[in-house]
Design a protein around this motif. Structure first.
Motif, PDB file in Angstrom:
ATOM      1  N   UNK A 124    -110.075   9.532-221.908  1.00  0.00           N
ATOM      2  CA  UNK A 124    -111.116  10.045-221.021  1.00  0.00           C
ATOM      3  C   UNK A 124    -111.455  11.489-221.349  1.00  0.00           C
ATOM      4  N   UNK A 125    -112.664  11.842-221.007  1.00  0.00           N
ATOM      5  CA  UNK A 125    -113.108  13.220-221.156  1.00  0.00           C
ATOM      6  C   UNK A 125    -113.894  13.598-219.910  1.00  0.00           C
ATOM      7  N   UNK A 126    -113.625  14.786-219.392  1.00  0.00           N
ATOM      8  CA  UNK A 126    -114.270  15.246-218.173  1.00  0.00           C
ATOM      9  C   UNK A 126    -115.027  16.542-218.419  1.00  0.00           C
ATOM     10  N   UNK A 127    -116.093  16.695-217.673  1.00  0.00           N
ATOM     11  CA  UNK A 127    -116.780  17.976-217.680  1.00  0.00           C
ATOM     12  C   UNK A 127    -115.886  19.000-216.992  1.00  0.00           C
ATOM     13  N   UNK A 128    -116.002  20.239-217.409  1.00  0.00           N
ATOM     14  CA  UNK A 128    -115.148  21.284-216.853  1.00  0.00           C
ATOM     15  C   UNK A 128    -115.318  21.414-215.344  1.00  0.00           C
ATOM     16  N   UNK A 129    -116.503  21.173-214.850  1.00  0.00           N
ATOM     17  CA  UNK A 129    -116.754  21.411-213.432  1.00  0.00           C
ATOM     18  C   UNK A 129    -116.144  20.343-212.518  1.00  0.00           C
TER      19      UNK A 129
ATOM     20  N   UNK B 228    -115.236   2.875-212.448  1.00  0.00           N
ATOM     21  CA  UNK B 228    -115.187   3.629-211.201  1.00  0.00           C
ATOM     22  C   UNK B 228    -115.217   5.127-211.459  1.00  0.00           C
ATOM     23  N   UNK B 229    -115.664   5.843-210.450  1.00  0.00           N
ATOM     24  CA  UNK B 229    -115.538   7.294-210.445  1.00  0.00           C
ATOM     25  C   UNK B 229    -115.075   7.699-209.054  1.00  0.00           C
ATOM     26  N   UNK B 230    -113.836   8.089-208.952  1.00  0.00           N
ATOM     27  CA  UNK B 230    -113.294   8.585-207.700  1.00  0.00           C
ATOM     28  C   UNK B 230    -113.577  10.079-207.618  1.00  0.00           C
ATOM     29  N   UNK B 231    -114.292  10.475-206.582  1.00  0.00           N
ATOM     30  CA  UNK B 231    -114.688  11.871-206.429  1.00  0.00           C
ATOM     31  C   UNK B 231    -114.045  12.434-205.175  1.00  0.00           C
TER      32      UNK B 231
ATOM     33  N   UNK C  14    -110.772  17.094-209.799  1.00  0.00           N
ATOM     34  CA  UNK C  14    -111.384  16.568-208.576  1.00  0.00           C
ATOM     35  C   UNK C  14    -111.832  15.109-208.735  1.00  0.00           C
ATOM     36  N   UNK C  15    -112.318  14.759-209.927  1.00  0.00           N
ATOM     37  CA  UNK C  15    -112.831  13.417-210.174  1.00  0.00           C
ATOM     38  C   UNK C  15    -111.898  12.666-211.121  1.00  0.00           C
ATOM     39  N   UNK C  16    -111.852  11.359-210.951  1.00  0.00           N
ATOM     40  CA  UNK C  16    -111.069  10.511-211.837  1.00  0.00           C
ATOM     41  C   UNK C  16    -111.890   9.295-212.238  1.00  0.00           C
ATOM     42  N   UNK C  17    -111.981   9.056-213.523  1.00  0.00           N
ATOM     43  CA  UNK C  17    -112.689   7.881-214.027  1.00  0.00           C
ATOM     44  C   UNK C  17    -111.671   6.799-214.367  1.00  0.00           C
ATOM     45  N   UNK C  18    -112.017   5.557-214.070  1.00  0.00           N
ATOM     46  CA  UNK C  18    -111.120   4.449-214.370  1.00  0.00           C
ATOM     47  C   UNK C  18    -111.935   3.180-214.552  1.00  0.00           C
ATOM     48  N   UNK C  19    -111.301   2.140-215.059  1.00  0.00           N
ATOM     49  CA  UNK C  19    -112.014   0.880-215.275  1.00  0.00           C
ATOM     50  C   UNK C  19    -111.129  -0.303-214.936  1.00  0.00           C
ATOM     51  N   UNK C  20    -111.766  -1.349-214.514  1.00  0.00           N
ATOM     52  CA  UNK C  20    -111.102  -2.618-214.235  1.00  0.00           C
ATOM     53  C   UNK C  20    -111.668  -3.614-215.230  1.00  0.00           C
ATOM     54  N   UNK C  21    -110.934  -3.870-216.300  1.00  0.00           N
ATOM     55  CA  UNK C  21    -111.457  -4.739-217.346  1.00  0.00           C
ATOM     56  C   UNK C  21    -111.674  -6.168-216.858  1.00  0.00           C
TER      57      UNK C  21
END
Length: 123
Positions: free
Chosen positions: A57-62, A79-82, A66-73
């Motif tokens: 994964x790669x996240x923007x600095x901002x 998903x994006x948990x904010x 705070x946010x987490x990206x994940x996937x359910x194959x």
């Protein structure tokens, strides 16, 4: 035909949380990079978080921390948990997908885009 359908947007107060979902259909390639972009009124599109086939994964600095990206194959869902949302996070959030496995936050690297889901954070 590849389709990306987002959901989960809405209004939330500052400090609150929201989880965005993106259901993908019609994509048959084994490799991909997919993620989330956003665009606020009168601002440029910006990458939020992306994820490749391996789970890198790669996240923007901002949004880091705070946010987490994940996937359910199994359910073809991203998903994006904010968490700890701020008024500056108010934007239309788009799910994106490309067959390239390059983890990039550049909008022009993504071929497929969803219609977007609006997130509004009030102070």
């Amino acid at each position: 035909q590849v389709q990306l359908v987002e959901s989960g947007g809405g209004s939330v107060q500052a400090g609150g949380s929201r989880r965005l979902s993106c259901v993908v259909s019609g994509y048959t390639y084994s490799s991909y990079c997919m993620g989330w972009f956003r665009q606020a009124p009168e601002k440029e599109r910006e990458g939020v978080a992306v994820l490749d086939t391996t789970g890198s994964a790669r996240y923007a600095d901002f949004v880091k921390g705070r946010f987490t990206i994940s996937k359910d194959n199994a359910n073809n869902t991203l998903y994006l948990q904010m968490n700890s949302l701020e008024p500056e996070d108010t934007a239309m959030y788009y799910c994106v997908l490309d067959s390239s496995a390059i983890v990039t936050l550049a909008w022009y690297d993504y071929h497929y885009w969803g219609q977007g889901t609006q997130v509004t954070v009030s102070s």
